[in-house]
Write a protein that holds these residues in place. Structure first.
Motif, PDB file in Angstrom:
ATOM      1  N   GLY A 135       0.814  -1.214   0.000  1.00 28.87           N
ATOM      2  CA  GLY A 135       0.000   0.000   0.000  1.00 28.87           C
ATOM      3  C   GLY A 135       0.844   1.259   0.000  1.00 28.87           C
ATOM      4  O   GLY A 135       0.551   2.220  -0.726  1.00 28.87           O
ATOM      5  N   GLN A 136       1.913   1.263   0.772  1.00 30.28           N
ATOM      6  CA  GLN A 136       2.785   2.438   0.820  1.00 30.28           C
ATOM      7  C   GLN A 136       3.519   2.651  -0.494  1.00 30.28           C
ATOM      8  O   GLN A 136       3.620   3.784  -0.979  1.00 30.28           O
ATOM      9  N   ILE A 137       4.013   1.573  -1.095  1.00 30.50           N
ATOM     10  CA  ILE A 137       4.718   1.691  -2.374  1.00 30.50           C
ATOM     11  C   ILE A 137       3.756   2.168  -3.459  1.00 30.50           C
ATOM     12  O   ILE A 137       4.112   3.001  -4.294  1.00 30.50           O
ATOM     13  N   ALA A 138       2.533   1.659  -3.448  1.00 29.64           N
ATOM     14  CA  ALA A 138       1.533   2.103  -4.428  1.00 29.64           C
ATOM     15  C   ALA A 138       1.283   3.602  -4.307  1.00 29.64           C
ATOM     16  O   ALA A 138       1.262   4.325  -5.306  1.00 29.64           O
ATOM     17  N   LYS A 139       1.113   4.083  -3.080  1.00 29.69           N
ATOM     18  CA  LYS A 139       0.877   5.519  -2.855  1.00 29.69           C
ATOM     19  C   LYS A 139       2.080   6.351  -3.299  1.00 29.69           C
ATOM     20  O   LYS A 139       1.916   7.384  -3.943  1.00 29.69           O
ATOM     21  N   GLY A 141       4.097   5.694  -5.587  1.00 29.69           N
ATOM     22  CA  GLY A 141       4.106   5.672  -7.051  1.00 29.69           C
ATOM     23  C   GLY A 141       2.953   6.423  -7.683  1.00 29.69           C
ATOM     24  O   GLY A 141       2.809   6.410  -8.909  1.00 29.69           O
ATOM     25  N   GLY A 142       2.103   7.048  -6.876  1.00 31.15           N
ATOM     26  CA  GLY A 142       1.022   7.852  -7.419  1.00 31.15           C
ATOM     27  C   GLY A 142      -0.296   7.120  -7.615  1.00 31.15           C
ATOM     28  O   GLY A 142      -1.251   7.685  -8.138  1.00 31.15           O
ATOM     29  N   ALA A 143      -0.360   5.870  -7.200  1.00 31.29           N
ATOM     30  CA  ALA A 143      -1.616   5.120  -7.320  1.00 31.29           C
ATOM     31  C   ALA A 143      -2.467   5.346  -6.066  1.00 31.29           C
ATOM     32  O   ALA A 143      -1.969   5.768  -5.023  1.00 31.29           O
ATOM     33  N   ARG A 144      -3.727   5.049  -6.187  1.00 32.39           N
ATOM     34  CA  ARG A 144      -4.643   5.069  -5.044  1.00 32.39           C
ATOM     35  C   ARG A 144      -4.589   3.680  -4.435  1.00 32.39           C
ATOM     36  O   ARG A 144      -4.687   2.683  -5.146  1.00 32.39           O
ATOM     37  N   ALA A 145      -4.408   3.582  -3.128  1.00 29.61           N
ATOM     38  CA  ALA A 145      -4.321   2.284  -2.460  1.00 29.61           C
ATOM     39  C   ALA A 145      -5.573   2.041  -1.629  1.00 29.61           C
ATOM     40  O   ALA A 145      -5.983   2.899  -0.849  1.00 29.61           O
ATOM     41  N   VAL A 146      -6.191   0.897  -1.834  1.00 27.18           N
ATOM     42  CA  VAL A 146      -7.342   0.471  -1.041  1.00 27.18           C
ATOM     43  C   VAL A 146      -6.941  -0.836  -0.367  1.00 27.18           C
ATOM     44  O   VAL A 146      -6.568  -1.801  -1.039  1.00 27.18           O
TER      45      VAL A 146
END
Length: 157
Positions: A135-139, A141-146
């Motif tokens: 989740g942290q890596i996704a955020k 990278g600019g993605a929305r994390a759910v």
């Protein structure tokens, strides 16, 4: 106390990894992992300090990630060690975000998932060691994390 021979290192364990797969190793029930015999050493990653070195690539006081298991001291030939730089991050992170769980999260998300900025990444087991890093890596990278995590209701369903 084990004695290192020529080209070996004596390690002193500082931190032990405690991982869910270890539960299966404490039982003779059928599992993907071999059980640990009574009196055997529980397998697992450790953060350790080089206490004595008879190896040219390792010096006393080096901090390493090792796979020496649950024991206070172990001997290594150095081939399975990874140096940790305490100036970069706390050494305990070698068993977490900068260790196997962090690498698993990074490799799975970046090398397999390939999320792009603006996309949504849904993380199962988001409260776990790997999922929380995904989740942290996704955020980052600019993605929305759910994130999804089980709770009391789902545990008893």
């Amino acid at each position: 106390m084990p004695e290192p021979r020529e080209s070996q290192i004596l390690l002193e364990t500082i931190y032990l990894s405690l991982d869910p797969y270890m539960r299966g190793r404490m039982s003779a029930a059928k599992s993907y992992a071999e059980p640990i015999e009574i009196g055997g050493v529980m397998v697992g990653a450790t953060v350790a300090k080089v206490k004595q070195s008879r190896h040219p690539d390792w010096k006393e006081s080096d901090i390493v990630v090792a796979y020496s298991g649950w024991q206070s001291h172990a001997v290594s030939d150095g081939s399975d060690l990874r140096r940790i730089d305490p100036a970069i991050a706390p050494i305990s992170t070698g068993l977490g975000v900068l260790g196997m769980t962090g690498f698993t999260a990074y490799a799975g998300l970046r090398n397999i998932g390939h999320p792009k900025p603006g996309e949504t990444v849904v993380v199962a087991a988001a409260s776990g060691a790997v999922g929380s890093v995904v989740g942290q890596i996704a955020k980052i990278g600019g993605a929305r994390a759910v994130g999804m995590a089980g709770g009391r209701a789902s545990a008893h369903s």
